[in-house]
Design a protein around this motif. Structure first.
Motif, PDB file in Angstrom:
ATOM      1  N   PHE A   1       0.746  -1.175   0.126  1.00 15.33           N
ATOM      2  CA  PHE A   1      -0.105  -0.097  -0.036  1.00 15.33           C
ATOM      3  C   PHE A   1       0.855   1.279  -0.004  1.00 15.33           C
ATOM      4  O   PHE A   1       0.733   2.300  -0.749  1.00 15.33           O
ATOM      5  CB  PHE A   1      -1.056  -0.036   1.255  1.00 15.33           C
ATOM      6  CG  PHE A   1      -1.814   1.208   1.253  1.00 15.33           C
ATOM      7  CD1 PHE A   1      -2.953   0.895   0.381  1.00 15.33           C
ATOM      8  CD2 PHE A   1      -1.847   2.140   1.963  1.00 15.33           C
ATOM      9  CE1 PHE A   1      -3.987   2.085   0.323  1.00 15.33           C
ATOM     10  CE2 PHE A   1      -2.796   3.150   2.139  1.00 15.33           C
ATOM     11  CZ  PHE A   1      -3.832   3.328   1.139  1.00 15.33           C
ATOM     12  N   GLY A   2       1.780   1.399   0.853  1.00 14.90           N
ATOM     13  CA  GLY A   2       2.710   2.513   1.001  1.00 14.90           C
ATOM     14  C   GLY A   2       3.536   2.773  -0.462  1.00 14.90           C
ATOM     15  O   GLY A   2       3.441   3.784  -0.808  1.00 14.90           O
TER      16      GLY A   2
ATOM     17  N   GLU B   1       2.470   1.766  -3.435  1.00 13.76           N
ATOM     18  CA  GLU B   1       1.231   2.094  -4.173  1.00 13.76           C
ATOM     19  C   GLU B   1       1.056   3.630  -4.193  1.00 13.76           C
ATOM     20  O   GLU B   1       0.807   4.311  -5.176  1.00 13.76           O
ATOM     21  CB  GLU B   1       0.177   1.332  -3.885  1.00 13.76           C
ATOM     22  CG  GLU B   1      -0.784   1.347  -5.184  1.00 13.76           C
ATOM     23  CD  GLU B   1      -2.177   0.638  -4.720  1.00 13.76           C
ATOM     24  OE1 GLU B   1      -2.106  -0.327  -3.757  1.00 13.76           O
ATOM     25  OE2 GLU B   1      -3.349   1.038  -4.958  1.00 13.76           O
ATOM     26  N   MET B   2       0.911   4.178  -2.850  1.00 10.05           N
ATOM     27  CA  MET B   2       0.535   5.528  -2.516  1.00 10.05           C
ATOM     28  C   MET B   2       1.711   6.648  -3.316  1.00 10.05           C
ATOM     29  O   MET B   2       1.502   7.585  -3.555  1.00 10.05           O
ATOM     30  CB  MET B   2       0.476   5.858  -1.148  1.00 10.05           C
ATOM     31  CG  MET B   2      -0.750   5.219  -0.630  1.00 10.05           C
ATOM     32  SD  MET B   2      -2.338   5.993  -1.247  1.00 10.05           S
ATOM     33  CE  MET B   2      -2.957   4.483  -2.192  1.00 10.05           C
ATOM     34  N   ARG B   3       2.983   5.760  -3.289  1.00 12.79           N
ATOM     35  CA  ARG B   3       4.172   6.591  -3.719  1.00 12.79           C
ATOM     36  C   ARG B   3       4.358   6.514  -5.343  1.00 12.79           C
ATOM     37  O   ARG B   3       5.446   7.025  -5.833  1.00 12.79           O
ATOM     38  CB  ARG B   3       5.317   6.334  -2.593  1.00 12.79           C
ATOM     39  CG  ARG B   3       5.316   6.884  -1.553  1.00 12.79           C
ATOM     40  CD  ARG B   3       6.456   6.452  -0.662  1.00 12.79           C
ATOM     41  NE  ARG B   3       6.443   7.043   0.749  1.00 12.79           N
ATOM     42  CZ  ARG B   3       5.870   7.069   1.709  1.00 12.79           C
ATOM     43  NH1 ARG B   3       4.762   6.092   1.672  1.00 12.79           N
ATOM     44  NH2 ARG B   3       5.892   8.014   2.672  1.00 12.79           N
TER      45      ARG B   3
ATOM     46  N   ARG C   1       9.822  -0.602   2.852  1.00 13.24           N
ATOM     47  CA  ARG C   1       9.822   0.819   2.467  1.00 13.24           C
ATOM     48  C   ARG C   1      11.407   1.479   2.537  1.00 13.24           C
ATOM     49  O   ARG C   1      11.598   2.266   2.024  1.00 13.24           O
ATOM     50  CB  ARG C   1       9.005   1.896   3.306  1.00 13.24           C
ATOM     51  CG  ARG C   1       7.636   1.566   3.314  1.00 13.24           C
ATOM     52  CD  ARG C   1       6.870   2.630   2.644  1.00 13.24           C
ATOM     53  NE  ARG C   1       7.482   3.888   2.924  1.00 13.24           N
ATOM     54  CZ  ARG C   1       7.483   4.458   4.313  1.00 13.24           C
ATOM     55  NH1 ARG C   1       6.439   4.035   5.089  1.00 13.24           N
ATOM     56  NH2 ARG C   1       8.027   5.693   4.503  1.00 13.24           N
TER      57      ARG C   1
END
Ligand SMILES: Nc1ncnc2c1ncn2[C@@H]1O[C@H](COP(=O)(O)OP(=O)(O)OP(=O)(O)O)[C@@H](O)[C@H]1O
Ligand SMILES: [Mg+2]
Lengths: 371, 310
Positions: free
Chosen positions: A98-99, A101-103, A150
């Motif tokens: 998710f992280g 994807e958001m970036r 990350r």
């Protein structure tokens, strides 16, 4: 130069001050553990570093750059929450990705990163499951995976092991330690388990009521507690804190402790005569850790100041590797840690060796360390 | 007294209790279902049978004619083209009104719980207040507002050649129902999100998700029970509304189902066709029944969840 630099940090909710001026410096690759009783502000401090809470005063710098005004997503941090905070509607893979994807990381790169992290944490077979179909330990690893994938500057962990059973907790502790050693990342870790703190940390900050009571290496905190709170909080079983009286005899200063079943014990004070001289004929708190109070055969051969005395043993608690004996000195119960095969019996007098190199003294009023 | 007889009398007591409870339940069920039963059987009867037979008896020669007539031929006021047009009118009004008020309610609940601002309790209190305002008291002010919107639409028509929906009775009703429903939908979602873990939102923030990304990817997908509750509640209320419908779209093309049904029943030409009226009423009630049946099991579950956690 410090990698994480917190200076004069204050946090207020209205009139209520939660953090009262925190100063901490952590070197790159360091492992800082925040410990303290419930409600002392550990999570709040961590959240201010993450940017989830605003700060009222002070500054936080990472790598020489102030991050105080930045949005959480711009701080290049990853956080593992106490409750794991896994997104229930996404699969494990979705959670981890998710992280990224958001970036805006492309899908194939995401996939590679997930596979790599899944291998490290051994959750490859769980990637398609939903969080509700995982056990506690598996959820914990997924939460770690979400942070690890990350590769941030700073990791923040908020009591990540507190929901696990004892066995799993020890395993995961080792896992985190290994992770820190192999990746060399800078970590800030909150716990109120002082064994976790001692085993993981390169630096410990002991907090109470929004104030850092002591900041130092685990050895410093353990051997040289700055005040009675730190002495009592760190270590299990806790340090014995008993009231004694400083007296002067021909051979110098000594501390007198009341003893059950006999007259008072007088222990010569080896070091720091000067500081203690001001307390002559006054009461002090005498602190000695259980392992510094043992049977004469088990005593530290290198100690420069050993004193042996007979004490009335009230309770004997064999714990396998050691035997704990409870006696009464200075009006308080005192725990001594003896070898497993030490021959003592409850209700009898036994000879105990006091390692006075390790003894500490506190002022009973201010609770601060004297020597 | 022996243990055996004791337990036997205990069993007997429990048995009597059961019978009493189920007896009452069945009695009330019959009481509630009676009108529905009468409507159903009447709608399948011919006029002859209705005039000569018993109201409760089953139809001797079941026929679907009343249903077709209600749908396609019966007179609403002066036009005799059935209720089908009005059925669609209602749908065109209900679907946007429910969708918009639900989404806005969810957004409100999200902001009121996860993005708290000074004075958020006051704002929520005022929104709650909206739930207690009686329909009647907003009728006239709302009519004034809708009137100005209509004039604005007229002006637009003159300037750019289209009204953009301003002044359209269906659009007006959507606006009214969205505004009136907002208090309720906000209440539902706020209570649901109050128990929704903050850490999920924080984790998403650290992950770099924006305000709306968190709403769309984290909040909404985990809100199914409360969405179902809200949709059922709003759908039933708006579909069944008669007061606003008759006040703001009481005549002409855009008349919703409820007003049309009233006009069908009140049409005073010739004999009263009870079977057609009943069929029309059944058709009017169908969508709400359908929504309950499809989503009903979530309704109870959702209400419970809200009650316990909120
Ligand atoms: N939004 C808030 N408004 C007012 N007070 C708050 C708020 N959030 C936290 N506090 C208070 O701040 C203090 C510190 O809370 P914090 O969560 O940092 O404690 P903690 O050290 O993490 O405790 P624990 O070990 O139980 O997690 C508590 O006394 C808490 O009541
Ligand atoms: Mg906490």
């Amino acid at each position: 130069m410090a990698f994480l630099h917190i200076s004069g940090l204050r946090k207020r909710y209205g009139a209520l001050e939660i953090l009262k001026g925190i100063d901490i410096e952590l070197e790159k690759g360091g492992f800082l553990v925040l410990v303290g009783p419930s409600g002392c502000g550990k999570s709040t401090l961590l959240n201010t570093i993450a940017g989830l809470e605003t700060i009222t005063e002070g500054d936080i710098k990472v790598d020489e750059r102030s991050i105080a005004g930045l949005h959480p997503s711009k701080r290049d941090i990853a956080m593992v929450f106490q409750s794991y905070a896994l997104y229930p509607n996404m699969t494990v893979a979705g959670n981890i990705a998710f992280g990224m994807e958001m970036r805006g990381v492309p899908a194939d790169e995401r996939k590679q990163a997930i596979d790599k992290v899944a291998k490290v944490l051994q959750i490859g077979h769980l990637l398609d499951r939903k969080p509700s179909q995982l056990s506690g330990g598996q959820r914990q690893r997924v939460a770690m995976g979400r942070a690890l994938v990350r590769d941030p500057k700073l990791f923040l962990f908020d009591e990540p092991l507190s929901n696990l059973d004892a066995k799993l907790r020890v395993d995961m502790r080792t896992e985190i330690k290994r992770l820190h050693q192999t990746t060399g990342k800078t970590i800030v870790y909150v716990t109120h388990d002082q064994i976790e703190a001692m085993t993981l940390a390169t630096k410990i900050a002991v907090m109470k009521e929004g104030i850092v009571q002591q900041f130092g290496t685990p050895a410093e905190i353990y051997n040289n507690p700055a005040n009675m709170f730190v002495a009592d909080f760190m270590g299990s079983p806790a340090m014995n804190l008993l009231s004694g009286r400083i007296t002067r005899a021909d051979d110098g200063l000594a501390v007198a402790l009341e003893r059950a079943g006999g007259e008072a014990i007088r222990l010569p004070v080896a070091a720091a005569q000067a500081a203690l001289a001001q307390y002559e004929n006054r009461d002090v708190v005498f602190g000695i850790r259980p392992e510094a109070l043992t049977d004469p055969e088990g005593a530290d051969r290198n100690a420069s100041a050993l004193a042996e005395n007979d004490c009335l043993i009230e309770v004997v608690e064999p714990a396998g590797s050691d035997t704990f004996a409870v006696t009464k000195l200075g009006g308080r119960e005192v725990v001594a840690r003896l070898r497993a095969d030490a021959r003592i019996r409850a209700g009898e007098m036994a000879r105990l060796a006091f390692n006075l190199d390790k003894a500490v003294f506190f002022d009973p009023q201010t609770q601060a360390r004297i020597a | 007294m022996s243990a055996a007889t004791l337990s036997a009398s205990g069993n007997q007591n429990r048995w009597i209790g059961r019978v009493a409870i189920y007896g009452l339940l069945i009695l009330f069920a019959i009481l509630y279902l009676m009108p529905l039963f009468v409507m159903l059987v009447t709608s399948f009867k011919t006029m002859d049978e209705i005039q000569n037979g018993n109201m409760l008896s089953l139809p001797q020669a079941p026929t679907l004619d009343p249903w077709f007539k209600a749908w396609g031929e019966t007179c609403v006021g002066l036009t005799c083209a059935g209720i089908k047009g009005y059925f669609w009118n209602s749908l065109k009004m209900v679907v946007p009104a429910v969708a918009i008020s639900t989404i806005l309610g969810a957004l409100n609940g999200y902001v009121l719980t996860k993005w708290r601002f000074p004075g958020h309790t006051l704002v929520f209190g005022l929104m709650l207040f909206a739930c207690f305002i009686p329909f009647q008291s907003v009728l006239l002010p709302m009519a004034t507002i809708l009137g100005s919107l209509g004039r604005f639409g007229m002006a637009l028509q003159d300037q750019i050649g289209m009204t953009l929906g301003f002044g359209n009775p269906t659009v007006n009703l959507v606006i009214v129902h969205v505004i009136y429903g907002l208090g309720f939908t906000t209440l539902f979602f706020r209570n649901y999100y109050e128990a929704f873990p903050n850490e999920l939102v924080r984790a998403a923030q650290v992950d770099g998700a924006s305000f709306f990304q968190i709403f769309r990817r984290i909040m909404l997908p985990n809100s199914l029970p409360i969405i179902v509750v809200t949709v059922i509640y709003q759908f039933t209320n708006i579909w069944n509304d008669f007061l606003f419908a008759s006040a703001y779209a009481g005549s002409g093309e855009s008349m919703p189902m409820t007003v049309a049904l009233n006009n069908v029943v009140n049409t005073s030409t010739g004999v009263v066709e009870y079977n057609v009226n009943m069929a029309a009423a059944m058709i009017a009630a169908m969508p709400t029944l359908l929504v309950y049946i499809v989503a009903g099991r979530y309704f109870v579950r959702g209400l419970m969840a809200g009650a316990v956690k909120g």
